[in-house]
Structures are given as structure tokens and as C-alpha cells.
Design a protein around this motif. Sequence first.
Motif, mmCIF file in Angstrom:
data_model
loop_
_atom_site.group_PDB
_atom_site.id
_atom_site.type_symbol
_atom_site.label_atom_id
_atom_site.label_comp_id
_atom_site.label_asym_id
_atom_site.label_seq_id
_atom_site.Cartn_x
_atom_site.Cartn_y
_atom_site.Cartn_z
ATOM 1 N N MET A 41 54.515 45.865 53.350
ATOM 2 C CA MET A 41 53.512 46.673 52.722
ATOM 3 C C MET A 41 53.466 46.315 51.244
ATOM 4 O O MET A 41 54.496 46.250 50.585
ATOM 5 N N ALA A 42 52.281 46.071 50.752
ATOM 6 C CA ALA A 42 52.094 45.639 49.369
ATOM 7 C C ALA A 42 52.101 46.822 48.441
ATOM 8 O O ALA A 42 51.673 47.908 48.796
ATOM 9 N N ARG A 43 52.628 46.566 47.266
ATOM 10 C CA ARG A 43 52.656 47.629 46.268
ATOM 11 C C ARG A 43 51.298 47.764 45.608
ATOM 12 O O ARG A 43 50.641 46.790 45.328
ATOM 13 N N THR A 44 50.932 48.937 45.308
ATOM 14 C CA THR A 44 49.699 49.173 44.581
ATOM 15 C C THR A 44 50.054 49.897 43.304
ATOM 16 O O THR A 44 50.953 50.704 43.265
ATOM 17 N N GLY A 45 49.319 49.565 42.238
ATOM 18 C CA GLY A 45 49.553 50.251 40.981
ATOM 19 C C GLY A 45 50.529 49.550 40.055
ATOM 20 O O GLY A 45 50.669 49.950 38.918
ATOM 21 N N THR A 46 51.298 48.556 40.517
ATOM 22 C CA THR A 46 52.195 47.820 39.621
ATOM 23 C C THR A 46 51.604 46.449 39.346
ATOM 24 O O THR A 46 51.065 45.805 40.222
ATOM 25 N N ARG A 47 51.793 46.019 38.085
ATOM 26 C CA ARG A 47 51.253 44.721 37.681
ATOM 27 C C ARG A 47 52.394 43.805 37.306
ATOM 28 O O ARG A 47 53.371 44.235 36.690
ATOM 29 N N ASN A 48 52.231 42.526 37.596
ATOM 30 C CA ASN A 48 53.239 41.522 37.288
ATOM 31 C C ASN A 48 53.141 41.174 35.794
ATOM 32 O O ASN A 48 52.106 40.723 35.319
ATOM 33 N N PRO A 49 54.200 41.361 35.013
ATOM 34 C CA PRO A 49 54.147 41.080 33.575
ATOM 35 C C PRO A 49 53.916 39.600 33.278
ATOM 36 O O PRO A 49 53.330 39.249 32.248
ATOM 37 N N LEU A 50 54.317 38.687 34.132
ATOM 38 C CA LEU A 50 54.079 37.255 33.903
ATOM 39 C C LEU A 50 52.595 36.926 34.006
ATOM 40 O O LEU A 50 52.065 36.113 33.245
ATOM 41 N N VAL A 51 51.906 37.539 34.936
ATOM 42 C CA VAL A 51 50.466 37.313 35.084
ATOM 43 C C VAL A 51 49.729 37.854 33.871
ATOM 44 O O VAL A 51 48.823 37.216 33.327
ATOM 45 N N ILE A 52 50.122 39.014 33.401
ATOM 46 C CA ILE A 52 49.494 39.624 32.227
ATOM 47 C C ILE A 52 49.728 38.735 30.997
ATOM 48 O O ILE A 52 48.805 38.461 30.225
ATOM 49 N N ALA A 53 50.944 38.221 30.817
ATOM 50 C CA ALA A 53 51.259 37.354 29.669
ATOM 51 C C ALA A 53 50.473 36.050 29.754
ATOM 52 O O ALA A 53 49.923 35.565 28.751
ATOM 53 N N ALA A 54 50.378 35.466 30.933
ATOM 54 C CA ALA A 54 49.638 34.213 31.108
ATOM 55 C C ALA A 54 48.158 34.431 30.818
ATOM 56 O O ALA A 54 47.502 33.596 30.170
ATOM 57 N N LEU A 55 47.612 35.531 31.265
ATOM 58 C CA LEU A 55 46.212 35.851 31.008
ATOM 59 C C LEU A 55 45.970 36.056 29.512
ATOM 60 O O LEU A 55 44.991 35.540 28.964
ATOM 61 N N ALA A 56 46.855 36.749 28.856
ATOM 62 C CA ALA A 56 46.715 36.982 27.408
ATOM 63 C C ALA A 56 46.796 35.664 26.640
ATOM 64 O O ALA A 56 46.020 35.421 25.707
ATOM 65 N N LEU A 57 47.719 34.782 27.028
ATOM 66 C CA LEU A 57 47.828 33.480 26.368
ATOM 67 C C LEU A 57 46.583 32.625 26.600
ATOM 68 O O LEU A 57 46.110 31.925 25.704
ATOM 69 N N THR A 58 46.036 32.687 27.799
ATOM 70 C CA THR A 58 44.831 31.920 28.125
ATOM 71 C C THR A 58 43.649 32.399 27.288
ATOM 72 O O THR A 58 42.903 31.598 26.727
ATOM 73 N N VAL A 59 43.474 33.704 27.190
ATOM 74 C CA VAL A 59 42.379 34.268 26.396
ATOM 75 C C VAL A 59 42.578 33.907 24.907
ATOM 76 O O VAL A 59 41.635 33.504 24.224
ATOM 77 N N GLY A 60 43.802 34.010 24.424
ATOM 78 C CA GLY A 60 44.095 33.658 23.021
ATOM 79 C C GLY A 60 43.831 32.189 22.735
ATOM 80 O O GLY A 60 43.252 31.826 21.709
ATOM 81 N N ALA A 61 44.238 31.308 23.647
ATOM 82 C CA ALA A 61 44.021 29.868 23.465
ATOM 83 C C ALA A 61 42.539 29.535 23.483
ATOM 84 O O ALA A 61 42.056 28.729 22.684
ATOM 85 N N ALA A 62 41.796 30.157 24.385
ATOM 86 C CA ALA A 62 40.352 29.919 24.448
ATOM 87 C C ALA A 62 39.669 30.396 23.166
ATOM 88 O O ALA A 62 38.783 29.730 22.624
ATOM 89 N N GLY A 63 40.087 31.523 22.664
ATOM 90 C CA GLY A 63 39.530 32.043 21.407
ATOM 91 C C GLY A 63 39.839 31.124 20.237
ATOM 92 O O GLY A 63 38.969 30.825 19.408
ATOM 93 N N ALA A 64 41.075 30.649 20.157
ATOM 94 C CA ALA A 64 41.451 29.739 19.076
ATOM 95 C C ALA A 64 40.689 28.422 19.171
ATOM 96 O O ALA A 64 40.239 27.869 18.158
ATOM 97 N N ALA A 65 40.514 27.901 20.368
ATOM 98 C CA ALA A 65 39.770 26.651 20.552
ATOM 99 C C ALA A 65 38.309 26.836 20.151
ATOM 100 O O ALA A 65 37.718 25.984 19.488
#
Length: 175
Positions: free
Chosen positions: A1-25
Amino acid sequence: MARTGTRNPLVIAALALTVGAAGAAGWGGWQRYEAAHDEAASFAQTRDDALAAGEQAVQNMNTLDHRALEEGLDSWEQSTTGDLRRQLVEGRDAFARQIAEAKTVSTATVLAGAVTELDQRSGRAGVMVALRVTVKAPKGEPAVKESRLLGSLTKTSEGWKLSALGQAPVGSTAG
């Protein structure tokens, strides 16, 4: 059974880095575009090109070796345009005879230079160049003279060329 309501901190960090890199570029690309299309930068580059060509042309016009006379006179003609070039071409043979007889070697060194005026639209510029010219004759000590010359430049299809050259006035501005 899959968990609902919890988020993976690695996915959140990777997404934030991707958005930051795109903005800087994007920001870096925009800054580069603005710099490439900046009129002040274009004017500064034109000024630098005119100064470099003016200094070289004035140096060429004050450097001549009787042992390489044709090359030196060719350099004079290649550095000039308009009436100045016409005068050099018309007087070339007589001048070559004078230098060959005198057996002199003139060497110029640019001490400083400045653009005194620049009109990009008309393709005209003015320069002031301070020179040290050393003239060696077959006998005697070399003569060394420092002078300031004013040159007019004209933009040609081959770049900036000297169209007039003369002594800069020397005097006091103190009143």
C-alpha cells in the motif's frame, strides 16, 4: 500500500535545483543578449578599433628604413586614404630617392593615444598620438624626438584609415 501525504525530500531538492538552474540560465542568457545589443558597448568597441588603427597608422607613417624602402612606403599607402594617400602615391618616387640618398632609418614608438572625436554615422574619427621617433643616419648619434600628432581617420571597407595627419599645437592654456 502506497503512502499518501508524504513527499520524498530528494525529489523536492532536485526539483528546486532544476528550477534554480533554469532561472539562472535564463537570466544569464538575457544578460548576454542585452550586452551584445548594447549601444554603449558597440560605441566603445568602435572607439577602441579607431584608436588602435590610428595609433598603428601614425606609427607606420613615422617609421621608414632605407634598406626596406618599398615595404615601408607600401605600409604608408596601406595605412592611408583620400587626399593623404593620393599625396603619398604622387610623391612616392621623389621621396624614395631622398630617403635612399640620406640612408636614414626612422623608428617610431607610440607613447600614448586617445580618440578626440568619433562619429560612427559618418565614419569619421580623430586621434591624438604621442610618439617617440628615433632617426639614425649613417654618421653621428641617433636623433630622438617626441611629438604629438593629430590624425583624422575615415572608415573604409578595409577598416579605419588615416586621411589627414599633422602636428598637434603645443602651448600653454594658462591664462
